[in-house]
Design a protein around this motif. Structure first.
Motif, PDB file in Angstrom:
ATOM      1  N   ASP A  87      88.513  64.424  79.434  1.00  0.00           N
ATOM      2  CA  ASP A  87      88.871  65.338  78.361  1.00  0.00           C
ATOM      3  C   ASP A  87      89.815  66.431  78.855  1.00  0.00           C
ATOM      4  O   ASP A  87      90.383  67.166  78.070  1.00  0.00           O
ATOM      5  CB  ASP A  87      87.619  65.992  77.771  1.00  0.00           C
ATOM      6  CG  ASP A  87      86.770  64.970  77.031  1.00  0.00           C
ATOM      7  OD1 ASP A  87      87.339  64.254  76.207  1.00  0.00           O
ATOM      8  OD2 ASP A  87      85.576  64.898  77.301  1.00  0.00           O
ATOM      9  N   ILE A 126      96.026  74.843  70.433  1.00  0.00           N
ATOM     10  CA  ILE A 126      94.709  75.413  70.143  1.00  0.00           C
ATOM     11  C   ILE A 126      94.454  76.501  71.184  1.00  0.00           C
ATOM     12  O   ILE A 126      94.473  76.240  72.386  1.00  0.00           O
ATOM     13  CB  ILE A 126      93.618  74.334  70.220  1.00  0.00           C
ATOM     14  CG1 ILE A 126      93.906  73.229  69.196  1.00  0.00           C
ATOM     15  CG2 ILE A 126      92.232  74.946  69.998  1.00  0.00           C
ATOM     16  CD1 ILE A 126      93.111  71.944  69.436  1.00  0.00           C
ATOM     17  N   VAL A 161     104.584  64.767  67.647  1.00  0.00           N
ATOM     18  CA  VAL A 161     103.559  64.965  66.622  1.00  0.00           C
ATOM     19  C   VAL A 161     102.991  66.372  66.756  1.00  0.00           C
ATOM     20  O   VAL A 161     102.478  66.751  67.800  1.00  0.00           O
ATOM     21  CB  VAL A 161     102.424  63.934  66.785  1.00  0.00           C
ATOM     22  CG1 VAL A 161     101.320  64.248  65.800  1.00  0.00           C
ATOM     23  CG2 VAL A 161     102.962  62.535  66.565  1.00  0.00           C
ATOM     24  N   ASN A 162     103.113  67.131  65.728  1.00  0.00           N
ATOM     25  CA  ASN A 162     102.596  68.494  65.760  1.00  0.00           C
ATOM     26  C   ASN A 162     101.212  68.599  65.164  1.00  0.00           C
ATOM     27  O   ASN A 162     100.452  69.469  65.496  1.00  0.00           O
ATOM     28  CB  ASN A 162     103.532  69.422  64.980  1.00  0.00           C
ATOM     29  CG  ASN A 162     104.836  69.617  65.697  1.00  0.00           C
ATOM     30  OD1 ASN A 162     104.917  70.367  66.645  1.00  0.00           O
ATOM     31  ND2 ASN A 162     105.845  68.877  65.273  1.00  0.00           N
ATOM     32  N   TYR A 163     100.942  67.702  64.250  1.00  0.00           N
ATOM     33  CA  TYR A 163      99.711  67.874  63.499  1.00  0.00           C
ATOM     34  C   TYR A 163      99.224  66.534  63.013  1.00  0.00           C
ATOM     35  O   TYR A 163      99.532  66.113  61.899  1.00  0.00           O
ATOM     36  CB  TYR A 163     100.004  68.796  62.303  1.00  0.00           C
ATOM     37  CG  TYR A 163      98.795  69.510  61.808  1.00  0.00           C
ATOM     38  CD1 TYR A 163      98.276  70.559  62.544  1.00  0.00           C
ATOM     39  CD2 TYR A 163      98.180  69.132  60.629  1.00  0.00           C
ATOM     40  CE1 TYR A 163      97.167  71.225  62.099  1.00  0.00           C
ATOM     41  CE2 TYR A 163      97.070  69.790  60.187  1.00  0.00           C
ATOM     42  CZ  TYR A 163      96.576  70.847  60.912  1.00  0.00           C
ATOM     43  OH  TYR A 163      95.468  71.500  60.467  1.00  0.00           O
ATOM     44  N   VAL A 218      90.915  65.942  71.063  1.00  0.00           N
ATOM     45  CA  VAL A 218      91.598  67.123  71.592  1.00  0.00           C
ATOM     46  C   VAL A 218      91.770  66.970  73.092  1.00  0.00           C
ATOM     47  O   VAL A 218      90.864  66.532  73.784  1.00  0.00           O
ATOM     48  CB  VAL A 218      90.777  68.402  71.264  1.00  0.00           C
ATOM     49  CG1 VAL A 218      91.250  69.575  72.094  1.00  0.00           C
ATOM     50  CG2 VAL A 218      90.858  68.718  69.779  1.00  0.00           C
ATOM     51  N   GLN A 219      92.950  67.309  73.560  1.00  0.00           N
ATOM     52  CA  GLN A 219      93.232  67.287  74.993  1.00  0.00           C
ATOM     53  C   GLN A 219      93.033  68.706  75.509  1.00  0.00           C
ATOM     54  O   GLN A 219      93.769  69.621  75.129  1.00  0.00           O
ATOM     55  CB  GLN A 219      94.671  66.842  75.212  1.00  0.00           C
ATOM     56  CG  GLN A 219      95.021  66.523  76.631  1.00  0.00           C
ATOM     57  CD  GLN A 219      96.435  65.959  76.715  1.00  0.00           C
ATOM     58  OE1 GLN A 219      97.318  66.390  76.002  1.00  0.00           O
ATOM     59  NE2 GLN A 219      96.640  64.992  77.597  1.00  0.00           N
ATOM     60  N   ILE A 220      92.040  68.862  76.354  1.00  0.00           N
ATOM     61  CA  ILE A 220      91.685  70.200  76.814  1.00  0.00           C
ATOM     62  C   ILE A 220      92.413  70.504  78.117  1.00  0.00           C
ATOM     63  O   ILE A 220      92.343  69.739  79.076  1.00  0.00           O
ATOM     64  CB  ILE A 220      90.159  70.315  77.012  1.00  0.00           C
ATOM     65  CG1 ILE A 220      89.455  70.067  75.674  1.00  0.00           C
ATOM     66  CG2 ILE A 220      89.792  71.681  77.578  1.00  0.00           C
ATOM     67  CD1 ILE A 220      87.968  69.814  75.797  1.00  0.00           C
ATOM     68  N   VAL A 221      93.121  71.614  78.144  1.00  0.00           N
ATOM     69  CA  VAL A 221      93.909  71.970  79.320  1.00  0.00           C
ATOM     70  C   VAL A 221      93.256  73.102  80.105  1.00  0.00           C
ATOM     71  O   VAL A 221      93.261  73.100  81.325  1.00  0.00           O
ATOM     72  CB  VAL A 221      95.346  72.375  78.908  1.00  0.00           C
ATOM     73  CG1 VAL A 221      96.159  72.833  80.120  1.00  0.00           C
ATOM     74  CG2 VAL A 221      96.042  71.218  78.206  1.00  0.00           C
ATOM     75  N   ALA A 263     101.533  72.066  68.165  1.00  0.00           N
ATOM     76  CA  ALA A 263     100.471  72.995  67.785  1.00  0.00           C
ATOM     77  C   ALA A 263      99.564  73.208  68.993  1.00  0.00           C
ATOM     78  O   ALA A 263      99.200  72.263  69.691  1.00  0.00           O
ATOM     79  CB  ALA A 263      99.667  72.422  66.622  1.00  0.00           C
ATOM     80  N   GLU A 266      93.157  76.678  75.958  1.00  0.00           N
ATOM     81  CA  GLU A 266      94.393  75.915  75.751  1.00  0.00           C
ATOM     82  C   GLU A 266      94.042  74.447  75.541  1.00  0.00           C
ATOM     83  O   GLU A 266      93.430  73.809  76.396  1.00  0.00           O
ATOM     84  CB  GLU A 266      95.355  76.055  76.951  1.00  0.00           C
ATOM     85  CG  GLU A 266      96.688  75.349  76.697  1.00  0.00           C
ATOM     86  CD  GLU A 266      97.659  75.430  77.879  1.00  0.00           C
ATOM     87  OE1 GLU A 266      97.342  76.128  78.872  1.00  0.00           O
ATOM     88  OE2 GLU A 266      98.719  74.790  77.807  1.00  0.00           O
ATOM     89  N   ALA A 267      94.443  73.942  74.416  1.00  0.00           N
ATOM     90  CA  ALA A 267      94.176  72.536  74.101  1.00  0.00           C
ATOM     91  C   ALA A 267      95.181  72.072  73.062  1.00  0.00           C
ATOM     92  O   ALA A 267      95.825  72.885  72.391  1.00  0.00           O
ATOM     93  CB  ALA A 267      92.746  72.376  73.578  1.00  0.00           C
ATOM     94  N   TYR A 268      95.317  70.738  72.959  1.00  0.00           N
ATOM     95  CA  TYR A 268      96.291  70.179  72.023  1.00  0.00           C
ATOM     96  C   TYR A 268      95.661  69.022  71.259  1.00  0.00           C
ATOM     97  O   TYR A 268      94.786  68.334  71.774  1.00  0.00           O
ATOM     98  CB  TYR A 268      97.532  69.688  72.791  1.00  0.00           C
ATOM     99  CG  TYR A 268      98.201  70.806  73.540  1.00  0.00           C
ATOM    100  CD1 TYR A 268      99.139  71.627  72.916  1.00  0.00           C
ATOM    101  CD2 TYR A 268      97.866  71.083  74.869  1.00  0.00           C
ATOM    102  CE1 TYR A 268      99.730  72.680  73.585  1.00  0.00           C
ATOM    103  CE2 TYR A 268      98.442  72.144  75.549  1.00  0.00           C
ATOM    104  CZ  TYR A 268      99.374  72.935  74.898  1.00  0.00           C
ATOM    105  OH  TYR A 268      99.946  73.991  75.564  1.00  0.00           O
ATOM    106  N   PHE A 269      96.158  68.825  70.050  1.00  0.00           N
ATOM    107  CA  PHE A 269      95.697  67.680  69.267  1.00  0.00           C
ATOM    108  C   PHE A 269      96.256  66.406  69.878  1.00  0.00           C
ATOM    109  O   PHE A 269      97.414  66.361  70.291  1.00  0.00           O
ATOM    110  CB  PHE A 269      96.154  67.795  67.811  1.00  0.00           C
ATOM    111  CG  PHE A 269      95.551  68.976  67.100  1.00  0.00           C
ATOM    112  CD1 PHE A 269      94.205  68.991  66.777  1.00  0.00           C
ATOM    113  CD2 PHE A 269      96.319  70.073  66.769  1.00  0.00           C
ATOM    114  CE1 PHE A 269      93.638  70.082  66.135  1.00  0.00           C
ATOM    115  CE2 PHE A 269      95.759  71.170  66.125  1.00  0.00           C
ATOM    116  CZ  PHE A 269      94.421  71.175  65.807  1.00  0.00           C
TER     117      PHE A 269
END
Lengths: 203, 203
Positions: free
Chosen positions: A12, A79, B2-4, B64-67, A77, B81-84
């Motif tokens: 993840d 998060i 892809v933004n959303y 969600v890709q968690i950074v 986008a 910080e995370a991204y779809f």
């Protein structure tokens, strides 16, 4: 308060290293690290099953509660505030030869029993609901220190859970009796479908 | 870029109002709002099915890709910080009377056809794999302006998708012929299991 639910794994994260320095709770860190390789093995097994047309099984994404998202122009986008949520179902579900299958995979360093705290009440309820719909629900239990992995039907876990609310863990002897050891191998790593076949044949 | 992705809905947010002012892309906003009520209706339908022991169907969490994660002392882990990510499977899966079911729910404001851009190649591949395992795969298509909802077997969508790569949308007439209209009602809102029963009976 739950700070770090069990389902969070390395996959993840984009980079485990970037998050590691921020970790202040050693228990959480160890839990994540312990689960990592077993989970990776199951994911690899599922990829093998998918590629060979044997079964379609996927891990559900980690449930995240999103609080704030930035939408910059000409960029993805982002998060910027979110929290881990407790899963209300099991981590894995899929289809094998028309059968619905549903399972949770957990690991322990214990040698004589499996801690029940690995399973939330929601998950137990979910497994009951799946069994009521004639789905195949089970858990894959890895005793890391022993290097032994077991396939335990959800019915056995549920019976023990309901009958021994006071007990904090399920004895390995009982798991050996009511479950089946999965012979880990090179490819696929955790051939749990082989055990499932015997369950389906016997039902 | 892809933004959303399509799967993001209000339920993934704690408060839609808090994120709304940050949105700068009107298309993304409209897409999310359009999907919201239809998705909420399906979720309510699934809750009804679960509560009444009819089926166990859940929406998968948004991938969600968690950074980056902060682990403050004495507080919940906070994702900063995370991204779809784009979903590799469909949004919904579950079990009905021993049968594996798997579907995607989408909405359009078009009146004469359903835009194929709503379905990613990964999802089409996933539906093919599910069908190969004898699972029941389908899509629920809501024509919002017409207030008409259709149950379309994945096989029909896949056939059209593969045969008409150049076409950007599937005609409503064809959906009416190859699918079945779902009579929306008060409770449950979108009784898609009733249509599924006829599919299972005829298979």
């Amino acid at each position: 308060m739950v700070n770090y639910p069990g389902g969070i794994v390395k996959s993840d994260f984009v980079s485990a290293d970037r998050t590691a320095p921020k970790r202040t709770r050693s228990e959480s860190v160890n839990f994540a690290k312990r689960g990592m390789s077993f989970e990776a093995e199951i994911n690899a097994t599922n990829e093998y099953y998918l590629a060979h047309g044997i079964a379609v099984v996927h891990k559900k994404p980690t449930p995240v509660q999103i609080v704030h998202v930035d939408y910059p122009k000409r960029a993805r986008a982002k998060i910027t505030e979110a929290y881990f949520r407790q899963a209300s179902t099991t981590d894995y579900s899929g289809v094998y030869n028309g059968h619905y299958l549903d399972f949770e995979a957990k690991e322990t360093n214990q040698k004589q029993s499996f801690p029940l705290k690995n399973f939330h009440k929601h998950q137990i309820e979910h497994m009951k609901a799946v069994l009521a719909q004639q789905g195949f629900a089970f858990v894959l239990l890895n005793f890391a220190t022993l290097a032994e992995t077991y396939f335990l039907p959800a019915s056995a876990l549920i019976d023990f859970y309901d009958a021994h609310a006071g007990l904090k863990s399920m004895p390995l002897d009982l798991i050996r009796t009511q479950g089946a050891r999965i012979p880990t191998q090179q490819i696929p790593r955790i051939p749990y479908i082989e055990i499932l076949k015997t369950q389906i044949g016997g039902s």
